[in-house]
Enzyme design. Sequence first.
Site, PDB file in Angstrom:
ATOM      1  N   GLY A   1      34.041  35.711  31.528  1.00 40.34           N
ATOM      2  CA  GLY A   1      35.252  35.037  32.172  1.00 40.34           C
ATOM      3  C   GLY A   1      35.062  34.957  33.487  1.00 40.34           C
ATOM      4  O   GLY A   1      34.087  35.164  34.304  1.00 40.34           O
TER       5      GLY A   1
ATOM      6  N   ILE B   1      36.907  36.343  35.918  1.00 39.49           N
ATOM      7  CA  ILE B   1      36.804  37.711  36.581  1.00 39.49           C
ATOM      8  C   ILE B   1      35.429  38.532  36.422  1.00 39.49           C
ATOM      9  O   ILE B   1      34.938  39.012  37.158  1.00 39.49           O
ATOM     10  CB  ILE B   1      37.920  38.751  35.853  1.00 39.49           C
ATOM     11  CG1 ILE B   1      39.366  37.979  36.391  1.00 39.49           C
ATOM     12  CG2 ILE B   1      37.860  40.235  36.592  1.00 39.49           C
ATOM     13  CD1 ILE B   1      40.657  38.797  35.896  1.00 39.49           C
TER      14      ILE B   1
ATOM     15  N   ALA C   1      47.301  32.459  40.300  1.00 36.52           N
ATOM     16  CA  ALA C   1      48.341  32.701  40.978  1.00 36.52           C
ATOM     17  C   ALA C   1      49.467  31.486  41.507  1.00 36.52           C
ATOM     18  O   ALA C   1      50.548  31.548  41.694  1.00 36.52           O
ATOM     19  CB  ALA C   1      47.765  33.331  42.389  1.00 36.52           C
TER      20      ALA C   1
ATOM     21  N   HIS D   1      31.194  11.265  56.826  1.00 34.20           N
ATOM     22  CA  HIS D   1      29.730  11.491  56.692  1.00 34.20           C
ATOM     23  C   HIS D   1      29.183  12.518  57.729  1.00 34.20           C
ATOM     24  O   HIS D   1      29.414  11.987  58.933  1.00 34.20           O
ATOM     25  CB  HIS D   1      28.901  10.266  56.778  1.00 34.20           C
ATOM     26  CG  HIS D   1      27.181  10.503  56.418  1.00 34.20           C
ATOM     27  ND1 HIS D   1      26.690  10.859  55.462  1.00 34.20           N
ATOM     28  CD2 HIS D   1      26.294  10.411  57.405  1.00 34.20           C
ATOM     29  CE1 HIS D   1      25.204  11.107  55.724  1.00 34.20           C
ATOM     30  NE2 HIS D   1      25.179  10.700  56.789  1.00 34.20           N
TER      31      HIS D   1
HETATM   32  P1  FAD Z   1      51.388  39.862  39.152  1.00 31.79           P
HETATM   33  O1  FAD Z   1      50.660  39.429  40.297  1.00 31.79           O
HETATM   34  O2  FAD Z   1      50.750  40.511  38.203  1.00 31.79           O
HETATM   35  O3  FAD Z   1      52.785  40.673  39.597  1.00 31.79           O
HETATM   36  C1  FAD Z   1      53.645  41.167  38.903  1.00 31.79           C
HETATM   37  C2  FAD Z   1      54.392  42.162  39.627  1.00 31.79           C
HETATM   38  O4  FAD Z   1      55.363  42.663  39.000  1.00 31.79           O
HETATM   39  C3  FAD Z   1      53.483  43.568  39.995  1.00 31.79           C
HETATM   40  O5  FAD Z   1      53.578  43.786  41.138  1.00 31.79           O
HETATM   41  C4  FAD Z   1      54.031  44.710  38.957  1.00 31.79           C
HETATM   42  O6  FAD Z   1      53.773  46.005  39.340  1.00 31.79           O
HETATM   43  C5  FAD Z   1      55.472  43.938  38.722  1.00 31.79           C
HETATM   44  N1  FAD Z   1      56.335  44.532  37.700  1.00 31.79           N
HETATM   45  C6  FAD Z   1      55.944  44.421  36.475  1.00 31.79           C
HETATM   46  N2  FAD Z   1      56.730  44.983  35.548  1.00 31.79           N
HETATM   47  C7  FAD Z   1      57.683  45.159  36.422  1.00 31.79           C
HETATM   48  C8  FAD Z   1      59.047  46.153  36.229  1.00 31.79           C
HETATM   49  N3  FAD Z   1      59.553  45.984  34.999  1.00 31.79           N
HETATM   50  N4  FAD Z   1      59.881  46.269  37.171  1.00 31.79           N
HETATM   51  C9  FAD Z   1      59.304  46.158  38.400  1.00 31.79           C
HETATM   52  N5  FAD Z   1      58.171  45.682  38.614  1.00 31.79           N
HETATM   53  C10 FAD Z   1      57.324  45.216  37.530  1.00 31.79           C
HETATM   54  N6  FAD Z   1      44.258  33.992  40.396  1.00 31.79           N
HETATM   55  C11 FAD Z   1      43.983  32.912  41.159  1.00 31.79           C
HETATM   56  O7  FAD Z   1      44.907  32.078  41.078  1.00 31.79           O
HETATM   57  N7  FAD Z   1      42.772  32.696  42.014  1.00 31.79           N
HETATM   58  C12 FAD Z   1      42.052  34.027  42.082  1.00 31.79           C
HETATM   59  O8  FAD Z   1      41.138  33.809  42.891  1.00 31.79           O
HETATM   60  C13 FAD Z   1      42.470  34.926  41.079  1.00 31.79           C
HETATM   61  N8  FAD Z   1      41.507  36.142  41.367  1.00 31.79           N
HETATM   62  C14 FAD Z   1      41.726  37.145  40.553  1.00 31.79           C
HETATM   63  C15 FAD Z   1      40.881  38.048  40.438  1.00 31.79           C
HETATM   64  C16 FAD Z   1      41.138  39.334  39.665  1.00 31.79           C
HETATM   65  C17 FAD Z   1      40.170  40.534  39.835  1.00 31.79           C
HETATM   66  C18 FAD Z   1      42.229  39.443  39.001  1.00 31.79           C
HETATM   67  C19 FAD Z   1      42.634  40.525  38.108  1.00 31.79           C
HETATM   68  C20 FAD Z   1      43.213  38.314  38.958  1.00 31.79           C
HETATM   69  C21 FAD Z   1      42.927  37.243  39.552  1.00 31.79           C
HETATM   70  N9  FAD Z   1      43.467  36.082  39.582  1.00 31.79           N
HETATM   71  C22 FAD Z   1      43.469  34.814  40.361  1.00 31.79           C
HETATM   72  C23 FAD Z   1      45.104  36.253  38.678  1.00 31.79           C
HETATM   73  C24 FAD Z   1      46.413  36.305  39.501  1.00 31.79           C
HETATM   74  O9  FAD Z   1      46.057  37.612  40.265  1.00 31.79           O
HETATM   75  C25 FAD Z   1      47.135  36.193  39.000  1.00 31.79           C
HETATM   76  O10 FAD Z   1      47.438  35.004  38.236  1.00 31.79           O
HETATM   77  C26 FAD Z   1      48.628  36.194  39.611  1.00 31.79           C
HETATM   78  O11 FAD Z   1      48.684  37.611  40.240  1.00 31.79           O
HETATM   79  C27 FAD Z   1      49.886  36.301  38.493  1.00 31.79           C
HETATM   80  O12 FAD Z   1      51.042  36.390  39.374  1.00 31.79           O
HETATM   81  P2  FAD Z   1      52.589  36.932  38.823  1.00 31.79           P
HETATM   82  O13 FAD Z   1      53.466  37.046  39.973  1.00 31.79           O
HETATM   83  O14 FAD Z   1      52.951  36.497  37.610  1.00 31.79           O
HETATM   84  O15 FAD Z   1      52.070  38.531  38.572  1.00 31.79           O
HETATM   85  P1  AMP Z   2      39.059  35.644  31.184  1.00 29.69           P
HETATM   86  O1  AMP Z   2      40.058  35.286  30.249  1.00 29.69           O
HETATM   87  O2  AMP Z   2      38.388  34.278  32.053  1.00 29.69           O
HETATM   88  O3  AMP Z   2      39.336  36.799  32.214  1.00 29.69           O
HETATM   89  O4  AMP Z   2      37.448  35.850  30.260  1.00 29.69           O
HETATM   90  C1  AMP Z   2      37.558  36.747  29.316  1.00 29.69           C
HETATM   91  C2  AMP Z   2      36.258  36.780  28.673  1.00 29.69           C
HETATM   92  O5  AMP Z   2      36.152  37.871  27.997  1.00 29.69           O
HETATM   93  C3  AMP Z   2      36.088  35.743  27.570  1.00 29.69           C
HETATM   94  O6  AMP Z   2      35.141  34.926  28.119  1.00 29.69           O
HETATM   95  C4  AMP Z   2      36.201  36.200  26.554  1.00 29.69           C
HETATM   96  O7  AMP Z   2      35.571  35.532  25.482  1.00 29.69           O
HETATM   97  C5  AMP Z   2      35.431  37.554  26.735  1.00 29.69           C
HETATM   98  N1  AMP Z   2      35.694  38.600  25.613  1.00 29.69           N
HETATM   99  C6  AMP Z   2      36.782  38.798  24.994  1.00 29.69           C
HETATM  100  N2  AMP Z   2      36.883  39.910  24.225  1.00 29.69           N
HETATM  101  C7  AMP Z   2      35.470  40.373  24.371  1.00 29.69           C
HETATM  102  C8  AMP Z   2      34.836  41.302  23.635  1.00 29.69           C
HETATM  103  N3  AMP Z   2      35.385  42.078  22.813  1.00 29.69           N
HETATM  104  N4  AMP Z   2      33.525  41.451  24.098  1.00 29.69           N
HETATM  105  C9  AMP Z   2      32.911  40.586  24.880  1.00 29.69           C
HETATM  106  N5  AMP Z   2      33.413  39.458  25.517  1.00 29.69           N
HETATM  107  C10 AMP Z   2      34.808  39.463  25.281  1.00 29.69           C
END
Ligand code: FAD
Ligand code: AMP
Length: 473
Positions: free
Chosen positions: A191, A193, A328, A452
Amino acid sequence: MDAYDVIVIGGGPAGYVAAIRCAQLGMSTALVDEYIGKSGKPALGGTCLNAGCIPSKALLDSSEHYDRVRNKYASHGIKTAEIDLDIPTMIGRKDKIVSTLTKGVEGLMKKNKVTWLKGHGQLEAGMKVGVIPTGGKGDKQVYQAKHIIIATGSAPRTLANISIDHERIVDSTGALDFQEVPAKLGVIGAGVIGLELGSVWGRLGAEVVVLEAMDDFLAMADGEIAKAALKEFKRQGLDIHLGTRVKKAEADADGVTVEYEDAKGGHTLRVDKLVVAVGRVPHTEGLNANGIDLFIDESGYIHVDEFGSTNVPDIYAIGDVVRGPMLAHKGSEEGVMVAERLAGKKTRVNHDTIPWVIYTWPEIAWVGKTEEDLKQEGRSYACGTFPMRASGRALAMEETVGLVKVIADAETDEILGVHIFGAAASELIAEAVVAMEYQASAEDLACIVHAHPTVSEAVHEAALDVHRRAIHK
Ligand code: FAD
Ligand code: AMP
């Protein structure tokens, strides 16, 4: 008991943006967050800033530089001597960017007079929020709120038969912190990530094997784009296996043994490190949702209507913890919407025009419907495409892989989807989002002057191609 107009639980891009907007609109606002950053101290910004969008892009950028020096400079006539890698410096640069941004969010809280309550938030009856201080520092404090916004985000999905030991077998957070390049890296999940992290370590020299459960590559993307991307990623050396079922993975002192099956039978794979990147799940642990009868759906998401209202009056939820893509910018816009609606405005989020980006190289970006979506809906459409190799600017940059595809309604010509695989796709997609937000036709896009030479001309040409008027194709 301290009282606030709004208490936001969760300080990621959904929650902290909601808190800022509430404060800007004159509401007394507190933000509860429990995240502990890499330094061991509380840090705002949630997953995105600490372990997601930002650190992954920092490492993608560093690894792109390395890849360019190694593989692309020679044809420009730039000769390089021996080059070397210093992974701790690379990781340190990433950490510095993260701390600059998380401290920046802390500064924004102060500037906007949002109170940061450091600890774990719990919902309590009567519109109260209990906060258990981080690190067991003191007793639970209870606060009264007129409105509560839940933005507790998501956590990595785990697999029942694979335990993350944070050493050899890691989730996405661990894969952002390797201190050396693994000779052979396994990634479960092709996927967003998995591909981004696989690209980082692949460019830095790891042999990368990706195991994906689905038979289709990037099933959520447009099929033509996914096909082009798969071909290119394989050419770059990512060894992607589709239709695989991982049975188990066990770590020992030297590496990890992964057992998986595909249509041909059972296989054993030996890797130095394994990244489990099989998606993310909504995070509501310890929130006491049941205690206040907050409705959580069968997939674990807090149920909301289009405006973020939950089934409990005056409680809202936004970001990864509710339906929709885990992105995000989607969460941030939902945060702005809820804040503005609390202030009596009529703000809404158009979930049909949320852009997706995968930061591989070339990048993949899209907005709107894929051809597959439209076929399933039985809607008639026309497609225009333009290959990057026909773009003068892309050729000058030696970035000729990929294409732009514009899909428009066959009768009204309204743009229904734009799909880009190519250099700077993450920036180019903004034009398509604006066009779709204003319900532009392919003809509208075709009539707009594009500078361009720029890669954006490929978007222009693809729009022209919807009516078979592309000039350079
Ligand atoms: P989060 O960012 O998960 O924040 C939730 C916060 O709430 C955290 O700080 C957590 O500790 C806190 N929390 C949870 N429960 C409690 C509680 N009960 N009390 C107090 N605090 C609490 N998205 C993009 O749009 N572009 C990207 O390039 C992108 N790259 C990514 C790369 C990676 C490796 C990963 C893992 C994610 C990526 N994402 C990307 C997804 C993006 O990070 C999430 O969609 C986004 O962070 C979601 O924001 P949120 O505020 O809903 O939650
Ligand atoms: P994303 O939701 O973009 O982070 O992608 C996660 C990816 O992991 C998707 O392409 C899923 O099909 C894949 N996936 C989920 N479960 C499994 C699994 N058990 N083995 C291999 N790939 C998986």
